[in-house]
Design a protein around this motif. Structure first.
Motif, PDB file in Angstrom:
ATOM      1  N   ASP A 151      -6.155  15.580   2.657  1.00 59.91           N
ATOM      2  CA  ASP A 151      -6.664  14.216   2.970  1.00 59.91           C
ATOM      3  C   ASP A 151      -5.572  13.543   2.331  1.00 59.91           C
ATOM      4  O   ASP A 151      -4.797  13.989   1.739  1.00 59.91           O
ATOM      5  CB  ASP A 151      -8.064  14.299   2.425  1.00 59.91           C
ATOM      6  CG  ASP A 151      -8.700  12.957   2.986  1.00 59.91           C
ATOM      7  OD1 ASP A 151      -7.929  12.331   3.796  1.00 59.91           O
ATOM      8  OD2 ASP A 151     -10.038  12.913   2.988  1.00 59.91           O
ATOM      9  N   ALA A 152      -5.871  11.961   2.320  1.00 61.77           N
ATOM     10  CA  ALA A 152      -5.198  11.182   1.950  1.00 61.77           C
ATOM     11  C   ALA A 152      -6.091  10.053   1.244  1.00 61.77           C
ATOM     12  O   ALA A 152      -7.201   9.580   1.664  1.00 61.77           O
ATOM     13  CB  ALA A 152      -4.069  10.485   2.773  1.00 61.77           C
ATOM     14  N   THR A 153      -5.289   9.418   0.216  1.00 65.02           N
ATOM     15  CA  THR A 153      -6.092   8.124  -0.500  1.00 65.02           C
ATOM     16  C   THR A 153      -5.037   6.957  -0.473  1.00 65.02           C
ATOM     17  O   THR A 153      -3.688   7.202  -0.559  1.00 65.02           O
ATOM     18  CB  THR A 153      -6.562   8.629  -1.806  1.00 65.02           C
ATOM     19  OG1 THR A 153      -7.101   7.494  -2.415  1.00 65.02           O
ATOM     20  CG2 THR A 153      -5.137   8.829  -2.914  1.00 65.02           C
ATOM     21  N   THR A 154      -5.413   5.878  -0.186  1.00 62.43           N
ATOM     22  CA  THR A 154      -4.491   4.686  -0.158  1.00 62.43           C
ATOM     23  C   THR A 154      -4.567   4.037  -1.514  1.00 62.43           C
ATOM     24  O   THR A 154      -5.507   3.792  -2.263  1.00 62.43           O
ATOM     25  CB  THR A 154      -5.127   3.566   0.878  1.00 62.43           C
ATOM     26  OG1 THR A 154      -5.071   4.272   2.277  1.00 62.43           O
ATOM     27  CG2 THR A 154      -4.258   2.631   0.892  1.00 62.43           C
ATOM     28  N   SER A 203      -3.552   0.693  -3.572  1.00 60.91           N
ATOM     29  CA  SER A 203      -3.225  -0.685  -3.037  1.00 60.91           C
ATOM     30  C   SER A 203      -2.332  -1.226  -4.427  1.00 60.91           C
ATOM     31  O   SER A 203      -2.846  -0.939  -5.764  1.00 60.91           O
ATOM     32  CB  SER A 203      -4.272  -1.683  -3.000  1.00 60.91           C
ATOM     33  OG  SER A 203      -5.189  -1.110  -2.017  1.00 60.91           O
ATOM     34  N   THR A 234       0.456   5.387   0.343  1.00 59.66           N
ATOM     35  CA  THR A 234      -0.227   6.614   0.511  1.00 59.66           C
ATOM     36  C   THR A 234       0.028   7.896  -0.225  1.00 59.66           C
ATOM     37  O   THR A 234       1.094   8.482  -0.436  1.00 59.66           O
ATOM     38  CB  THR A 234      -0.283   7.105   2.260  1.00 59.66           C
ATOM     39  OG1 THR A 234      -0.431   6.034   2.929  1.00 59.66           O
ATOM     40  CG2 THR A 234      -1.232   8.337   2.724  1.00 59.66           C
ATOM     41  N   ARG A 235      -1.127   8.316  -0.994  1.00 57.70           N
ATOM     42  CA  ARG A 235      -1.042   9.502  -1.662  1.00 57.70           C
ATOM     43  C   ARG A 235      -1.784  10.801  -1.175  1.00 57.70           C
ATOM     44  O   ARG A 235      -2.803  10.752  -0.772  1.00 57.70           O
ATOM     45  CB  ARG A 235      -1.670   9.374  -3.216  1.00 57.70           C
ATOM     46  CG  ARG A 235      -1.625  10.561  -3.871  1.00 57.70           C
ATOM     47  CD  ARG A 235      -2.131  10.225  -5.395  1.00 57.70           C
ATOM     48  NE  ARG A 235      -2.206  11.602  -6.041  1.00 57.70           N
ATOM     49  CZ  ARG A 235      -1.315  12.307  -6.648  1.00 57.70           C
ATOM     50  NH1 ARG A 235      -0.132  12.020  -6.462  1.00 57.70           N
ATOM     51  NH2 ARG A 235      -1.587  13.322  -7.199  1.00 57.70           N
ATOM     52  N   ALA A 236      -0.943  11.852  -0.739  1.00 56.66           N
ATOM     53  CA  ALA A 236      -1.413  13.011  -0.192  1.00 56.66           C
ATOM     54  C   ALA A 236      -2.382  13.922  -1.230  1.00 56.66           C
ATOM     55  O   ALA A 236      -1.917  14.007  -2.449  1.00 56.66           O
ATOM     56  CB  ALA A 236      -0.358  14.056   0.564  1.00 56.66           C
ATOM     57  N   GLU A 257       0.487  -1.174   0.114  1.00 58.95           N
ATOM     58  CA  GLU A 257      -0.031  -0.128   0.051  1.00 58.95           C
ATOM     59  C   GLU A 257       0.997   1.091   0.011  1.00 58.95           C
ATOM     60  O   GLU A 257       1.825   1.320   0.762  1.00 58.95           O
ATOM     61  CB  GLU A 257      -1.029  -0.033   1.126  1.00 58.95           C
ATOM     62  CG  GLU A 257      -2.078  -1.154   1.308  1.00 58.95           C
ATOM     63  CD  GLU A 257      -3.007  -0.862   2.219  1.00 58.95           C
ATOM     64  OE1 GLU A 257      -2.717  -0.011   3.362  1.00 58.95           O
ATOM     65  OE2 GLU A 257      -4.159  -1.530   2.564  1.00 58.95           O
TER      66      GLU A 257
END
Length: 387
Positions: A295-298, A300, A259-261, A257
């Motif tokens: 925010d952040a999006t995960t 995969s 993490t994209r800011a 995984e």
């Protein structure tokens, strides 16, 4: 129409346009053609308060060493937009520094700047940055005065001042609009008395023609605010029999995984939609960001069964949140242009409705007092109207 009148109108129009672009760029968190430096870190290239022409990164392409760029800092100035020069290009990203600083940004807490962080490149014909002296000083001065007034009023009324900077930007925008109207009222008409009657209706402007001009400007800026920050980002994955702790170096068939800011640097709420390519999945696929929030999006990552190096893509699309997020996401599923068109239609309806409500649907008649009336006399006349 005399040459002097045309020159006055042209200069006034350019001033209004320049300030409007600076303010709208602040509101949307994306420099639109013009930006400015607030500190002296770029001296002597740019003094504090100087404006400059900002070319969006999508148009300018990848910057190189020596370019002055506007990037979304992670640590500098509290994580706000920063204008510095690229002094070195490394495999990890760009090393940046202010021309007046004896050290690089990466010598402190700021990590190397990536392409994703760069939002604009200063226009440098012949290698020299084109500056507009004191343009930013004027905007910051007006904004500071408005923020101070807002803070005073808020303390009296018991209103929170946490977002006075955002309110100040909005008030500056309103001030620009009022200034533009004032210029129109003061200079749009003829400046001498005509001795012969004419069948034409001078100083009368058609309602729909005037509204169409206002709508065009607003829709153009709103569309730019949605299109310019959007883009496609690459993620490289190495599949090897000797994986490491790096989430982008995996064993065959392994998953990890990232993490994209995701940040909204503007004062207008936006809906962000992520589209992933092969080997990537985003969670959530869409998210709504309020003014000046992040925010952040995960992501995969799924490694193929065969070793090698692979590249996956993530498309990021942004829409002003003037419609329910679910509706914007649905329209995006049809086509990104469908969502953009829907946002623009809403803005058109709001602008036309507001103008019709405030001014009616009749033609606009502009009357000029003429140059023979002293400025002090005109000011006294206008002040008497407000008594």
């Amino acid at each position: 129409m005399r040459t002097r009148t045309l020159v006055v109108r042209g200069v006034a129009g350019l001033v209004v346009l320049a300030v409007a672009l600076l303010v709208v760029g602040q509101v949307f968190g994306q420099p639109i053609l013009l930006s400015y430096v607030a500190t002296g870190s770029m001296e002597p290239t740019m003094d504090a308060g100087d404006g400059f022409v900002a070319v969006p990164n999508a148009v300018a392409g990848s910057p190189s060493e020596g370019d002055v760029v506007v990037f979304d800092a992670q640590e500098l100035h509290g994580g706000e937009l920063t204008t510095h020069r690229i002094v070195e290009v490394t495999p990890d990203g760009y090393v940046t520094a202010g021309d007046a600083n004896p050290f690089t940004d990466q010598g402190g807490d700021e990590p190397p700047v990536t392409d994703e962080q760069i939002v604009a490149v200063a226009w440098q014909p012949g290698g020299e940055v084109v500056t507009i002296p004191h343009l930013g000083t004027a905007v910051m001065g007006v904004q500071g005065a408005l923020e101070s007034a807002y803070g005073t009023a808020a303390s009296v009324l018991g209103v929170s001042t946490a977002d006075s900077h955002g309110v100040g930007s909005v008030l500056v925008g309103l001030g620009v609009a009022l200034f533009g109207v004032g210029i129109l009222l003061d200079h749009a008409g003829v400046t001498r008395r005509e001795t012969a009657r004419s069948t034409s209706r001078e100083n009368v402007y058609a309602f729909w023609g005037t509204v169409a001009l206002v709508v065009f400007v607003i829709v153009a800026l709103a569309t730019a605010a949605m299109v310019v920050p959007a883009g496609t980002y690459e993620y490289e994955v190495a599949v090897t029999e000797s994986p490491t702790d790096d989430p982008q170096i995996l064993a065959p068939g392994e998953t990890s995984e990232l993490t994209r800011a995701v940040e909204n640097a503007g004062y207008a709420p936006v809906v962000v939609v992520h589209e992933t390519g092969s080997g990537l999945e985003a969670e959530p696929e869409s998210q709504t960001l309020g003014p000046r929030s992040e925010d952040a999006t995960t992501l995969s990552v799924s490694a193929p069964q065969e070793t090698g190096e692979y590249t996956s893509h993530v498309g990021e699309y942004r829409y002003l949140a003037v419609l329910p997020p679910s509706l914007l996401v649905w329209l995006h599923g049809i086509h990104p242009l469908a969502a953009i068109a829907a946002v623009d239609l809403v803005l058109v309806g709001v602008v036309v409705g507001a103008v019709a409500l405030l001014f009616g649907r009749g033609d606009f008649r502009i009357r000029s007092p003429g140059d023979h009336v002293a400025l002090s006399t005109r000011l006294r006349r206008r002040l008497r109207r407000w008594r």
